[in-house]
Design an enzyme around this catalytic site. Structure first.
Site, mmCIF file in Angstrom:
data_model
loop_
_atom_site.group_PDB
_atom_site.id
_atom_site.type_symbol
_atom_site.label_atom_id
_atom_site.label_comp_id
_atom_site.label_asym_id
_atom_site.label_seq_id
_atom_site.Cartn_x
_atom_site.Cartn_y
_atom_site.Cartn_z
ATOM 1 N N HIS A 136 -6.244 4.060 -7.399
ATOM 2 C CA HIS A 136 -4.950 4.693 -7.737
ATOM 3 C C HIS A 136 -5.093 6.209 -7.600
ATOM 4 O O HIS A 136 -5.419 6.685 -6.522
ATOM 5 C CB HIS A 136 -4.560 4.224 -9.147
ATOM 6 C CG HIS A 136 -3.153 4.525 -9.575
ATOM 7 N ND1 HIS A 136 -2.165 4.990 -8.756
ATOM 8 C CD2 HIS A 136 -2.572 4.380 -10.801
ATOM 9 C CE1 HIS A 136 -1.044 5.146 -9.427
ATOM 10 N NE2 HIS A 136 -1.256 4.794 -10.672
ATOM 11 N N ASP A 149 -2.770 10.321 -1.082
ATOM 12 C CA ASP A 149 -4.087 10.862 -1.445
ATOM 13 C C ASP A 149 -4.924 11.277 -0.248
ATOM 14 O O ASP A 149 -5.990 11.876 -0.421
ATOM 15 C CB ASP A 149 -4.854 9.800 -2.258
ATOM 16 C CG ASP A 149 -4.221 9.602 -3.618
ATOM 17 O OD1 ASP A 149 -3.819 8.473 -3.938
ATOM 18 O OD2 ASP A 149 -4.072 10.605 -4.347
ATOM 19 N N HIS A 194 -1.297 0.975 1.058
ATOM 20 C CA HIS A 194 -0.413 1.108 -0.099
ATOM 21 C C HIS A 194 0.247 -0.243 -0.375
ATOM 22 O O HIS A 194 0.554 -0.989 0.543
ATOM 23 C CB HIS A 194 0.677 2.160 0.194
ATOM 24 C CG HIS A 194 1.317 2.687 -1.048
ATOM 25 N ND1 HIS A 194 2.350 2.047 -1.673
ATOM 26 C CD2 HIS A 194 1.034 3.777 -1.784
ATOM 27 C CE1 HIS A 194 2.693 2.735 -2.741
ATOM 28 N NE2 HIS A 194 1.929 3.791 -2.838
HETATM 29 C C1 SDX Z 1 -1.730 5.650 -5.134
HETATM 30 O O1 SDX Z 1 1.542 2.181 -6.296
HETATM 31 C C2 SDX Z 1 1.754 3.422 -6.069
HETATM 32 O O2 SDX Z 1 2.882 3.864 -5.881
HETATM 33 C C3 SDX Z 1 0.541 4.313 -6.158
HETATM 34 C C4 SDX Z 1 0.722 5.763 -5.714
HETATM 35 C C5 SDX Z 1 1.581 6.531 -6.675
HETATM 36 O O3 SDX Z 1 2.166 7.532 -6.258
HETATM 37 O O4 SDX Z 1 1.573 6.177 -7.881
HETATM 38 O O5 SDX Z 1 1.298 5.807 -4.412
HETATM 39 C C6 SDX Z 1 -0.626 6.490 -5.669
HETATM 40 O O6 SDX Z 1 -2.392 4.991 -5.889
HETATM 41 C C7 SDX Z 1 -1.934 5.590 -3.642
HETATM 42 C C8 SDX Z 1 -3.059 4.602 -3.239
HETATM 43 C C9 SDX Z 1 -4.402 5.345 -3.371
HETATM 44 N N1 SDX Z 1 -5.523 4.368 -3.194
HETATM 45 C C10 SDX Z 1 -6.296 4.433 -2.108
HETATM 46 O O7 SDX Z 1 -6.113 5.181 -1.135
HETATM 47 C C11 SDX Z 1 -7.478 3.457 -2.146
HETATM 48 C C12 SDX Z 1 -7.592 2.739 -0.804
HETATM 49 N N2 SDX Z 1 -6.445 1.799 -0.657
HETATM 50 C C13 SDX Z 1 -6.572 0.507 -1.144
HETATM 51 O O8 SDX Z 1 -7.585 0.130 -1.971
HETATM 52 C C14 SDX Z 1 -5.325 -0.354 -1.102
HETATM 53 O O9 SDX Z 1 -4.687 -0.117 0.091
HETATM 54 C C15 SDX Z 1 -4.365 -0.218 -2.262
HETATM 55 C C16 SDX Z 1 -5.059 -0.395 -3.564
HETATM 56 C C17 SDX Z 1 -3.701 1.107 -2.227
HETATM 57 C C18 SDX Z 1 -3.310 -1.300 -2.096
HETATM 58 O O10 SDX Z 1 -3.947 -2.496 -2.272
HETATM 59 P P1 SDX Z 1 -3.169 -3.908 -2.123
HETATM 60 O O11 SDX Z 1 -1.725 -3.700 -1.884
HETATM 61 O O12 SDX Z 1 -3.583 -4.764 -3.247
HETATM 62 O O13 SDX Z 1 -3.715 -4.444 -0.772
HETATM 63 P P2 SDX Z 1 -5.016 -5.344 -0.633
HETATM 64 O O14 SDX Z 1 -6.141 -4.722 -1.411
HETATM 65 O O15 SDX Z 1 -4.640 -6.754 -0.928
HETATM 66 O O16 SDX Z 1 -5.347 -5.163 0.921
HETATM 67 C C19 SDX Z 1 -4.701 -5.977 1.912
HETATM 68 C C20 SDX Z 1 -5.693 -6.016 3.058
HETATM 69 C C21 SDX Z 1 -7.083 -6.477 2.638
HETATM 70 O O17 SDX Z 1 -7.707 -7.016 3.782
HETATM 71 P P3 SDX Z 1 -7.817 -8.671 3.930
HETATM 72 O O18 SDX Z 1 -8.429 -9.170 2.628
HETATM 73 O O19 SDX Z 1 -6.378 -9.135 4.117
HETATM 74 O O20 SDX Z 1 -8.688 -8.885 5.149
HETATM 75 O O21 SDX Z 1 -5.892 -4.682 3.575
HETATM 76 C C22 SDX Z 1 -7.237 -4.297 3.353
HETATM 77 C C23 SDX Z 1 -7.813 -5.203 2.306
HETATM 78 O O22 SDX Z 1 -9.219 -5.340 2.463
HETATM 79 N N3 SDX Z 1 -7.196 -2.908 2.899
HETATM 80 C C24 SDX Z 1 -8.007 -1.965 3.300
HETATM 81 C C25 SDX Z 1 -7.585 -0.804 2.653
HETATM 82 N N4 SDX Z 1 -6.539 -1.080 1.875
HETATM 83 C C26 SDX Z 1 -6.303 -2.397 2.019
HETATM 84 N N5 SDX Z 1 -9.064 -2.004 4.159
HETATM 85 C C27 SDX Z 1 -9.687 -0.825 4.345
HETATM 86 N N6 SDX Z 1 -9.335 0.350 3.766
HETATM 87 C C28 SDX Z 1 -8.288 0.394 2.910
HETATM 88 N N7 SDX Z 1 -7.954 1.526 2.340
#
Ligand code: SDX
Length: 434
Positions: A269, A364, A308
């Site tokens: 997050h 971010d 996201h």
């Molecule tokens: C913020 O919600 C909000 O509005 C939050 C925010 C706000 O203003 O409050 O926007 C702020 O928190 C932004 C997000 C910051 N976090 C990151 O940058 C961390 C990296 N991103 C992720 O961990 C992820 O994308 C999330 C947590 C942001 C979202 O996760 P989800 O929606 O639960 O998606 P998921 O983990 O189920 O991923 C779906 C697929 C998976 O692959 P498969 O299992 O289908 O093969 O996408 C992949 C994940 O492995 N994936 C990524 C990835 N993010 C998702 N693979 C590599 N790098 C990534 N960053």
């Protein structure tokens, strides 16, 4: 004439049910009538991580994840970033409309009035180790403010709630700056109420003790103001949902906001901006990007700052932050990591792994590069997210308090554990396999 209902046939019983549809949703409690017998609890939706569950009705922030749209009270984020200020946006988020000049001046005065901290708060902060993470200090000290303002428990009184809201909006930068000065082992700098919200924040962060008055760099002052606007609210994200959950038990706003800030601290997050800088430093140079991408695609870590839950398109905030970076670099000198970040983005956006999963830069990805160029250590980055998000958490909390539909949050579960069994005396027990 099609009706706004869902017809569900339970194939276990052959029974059919008409479930009303409103606002694109069905009420989860309407599923409870679907039973196989009189003593059956009835159906529940199961939604780990709340991937597809609406928790509330809100009028604060609108996001269209596919179109990459973000609006605060209907105003597009790019227009607010260009024309507004953080304190004006804070007023908009809380009251729902842009203030006129008199209202903005009054709001600014009443927030600025509260920027000081009780002297005991300094003693509380001095209790932390020299290397305490500023986010831990922020969370703990916000919670401690609950003891300094016991009247905040009276959440049914609107003026009392709004006084606490003004206190928290005003004190968040002061708390953050004190935590930063503690990290550096420097004396705290008191607020200078003649400066703007972000100008005063820069003053409390960077003023040298010998400096009579601090003059903020106007480019950095405005860049921080834009960054604060972009981070102010984002509907029902993890930390805001936490604010609402804790607020639903009628806890005071300081305790609820400390919980929300704790949720923001996580690397998935708000902690992601710090994690992005760590990632870019580990990559080090453009030629090492392909090796890093290969590891991510092999599941050995994530491309932090990408992806996201809602945006399946470019996060509109990331675009604005990327534009703001150029203005900051004119004042601070270019952060070389920006070249690695831009190349990383270019490669990722062309790679099937990220394209297929609709992973784009989020808020971010570029923010940390600006913060580092402005002189902030990475440990402070998430605190820089928490400061502006304070008004978002509080505006959502205020909406929760006024929503007659809301009750104390209490989800159900699917129970898979052992059922009724007799107690076993010590002499009859086997070693537990943990
Ligand atoms: C913020 O919600 C909000 O509005 C939050 C925010 C706000 O203003 O409050 O926007 C702020 O928190 C932004 C997000 C910051 N976090 C990151 O940058 C961390 C990296 N991103 C992720 O961990 C992820 O994308 C999330 C947590 C942001 C979202 O996760 P989800 O929606 O639960 O998606 P998921 O983990 O189920 O991923 C779906 C697929 C998976 O692959 P498969 O299992 O289908 O093969 O996408 C992949 C994940 O492995 N994936 C990524 C990835 N993010 C998702 N693979 C590599 N790098 C990534 N960053």
């Amino acid at each position: 004439m099609p009706s706004d209902t869902l017809t569900i046939t339970d194939n276990r019983t052959g029974k059919t049910y008409e479930i009303p549809i409103a606002d694109g949703t069905i009420r989860a409690t309407d599923l409870r009538q679907i039973k196989t017998s009189a003593d059956d609890f009835g159906l529940m939706p199961y939604d780990p991580g709340y991937m597809n569950t609406a928790s509330c009705r809100s009028r604060i922030t609108y996001i269209d994840g596919d179109a990459g749209i973000l609006e605060y009270r209907g105003y597009p984020i790019d227009q607010l970033a260009e024309h507004s200020t953080f304190l004006e946006v804070a007023y908009l988020l809380l009251y729902g409309e842009l203030p006129n000049q008199a209202q903005l001046q009054d709001w600014t005065n009443r927030v600025t009035w509260h920027s000081m901290l009780h002297e005991n708060v300094k003693k509380f902060m001095d209790g932390f180790r020299y290397d305490a993470h500023p986010m831990t200090m922020f969370v703990s000290t916000v919670a401690a403010l609950s003891a300094f303002y016991p009247d905040a428990k009276n959440i049914s009184d609107k003026e009392n709630r709004h006084k606490q809201i003004r206190r928290l909006v005003a004190k968040a930068p002061t708390l953050a700056a004190f935590a930063y000065r503690h990290l550096l082992g420097r004396p705290y700098v008191y607020p200078d109420n003649d400066l703007s919200y972000t100008g005063n924040f820069l003053n409390m962060l960077f003023r040298r003790v010998a400096e009579p008055r601090y003059k903020p760099n106007p480019v950095l002052e405005r860049a921080l103001d834009i960054l604060f606007i972009l981070h102010a609210d984002h509907e029902q994200n993890c930390s805001t949902s936490t604010m609402r959950m804790v607020g639903s038990s009628q806890a005071d706003p300081y305790s609820a906001l400390a919980a929300a800030a704790s949720a923001l601290y996580g690397p998935l997050h708000g902690g992601a901006n710090e994690a992005v800088l760590t990632m870019l430093r580990e990559i080090g140079s453009k030629d090492r990007i392909p090796e890093f991408i290969k590891k991510v695609k092999a599941g050995e870590g994530r491309l932090m700052g990408f992806g996201h839950r809602v945006y399946k398109n470019y996060d509109p905030r990331a675009k604005i932050i990327k534009r703001t970076a150029d203005q900051v670099f004119e004042a601070t000198g270019k952060n070389p990591l920006i070249d690695v970040a831009v190349e990383l983005e270019r490669i990722a956006l062309e790679d099937e792994y990220f394209v297929k999963r609709r992973l784009y830069p989020n808020v971010d990805f570029y923010s940390g590069i600006i913060y580092q160029a402005m002189g902030f250590p990475t440990e402070v980055f998430t605190v820089l997210f928490a400061i502006p998000r304070t008004i978002g958490w509080l505006a959502q909390w205020e909406e929760l308090i006024n929503d007659n539909e809301q009750k104390i949050g209490r989800p159900r579960q699917i129970y898979l554990g052992a059922r009724t069994r007799d107690y076993v005396s010590m002499d009859k027990r086997e070693a537990v396999i943990a």
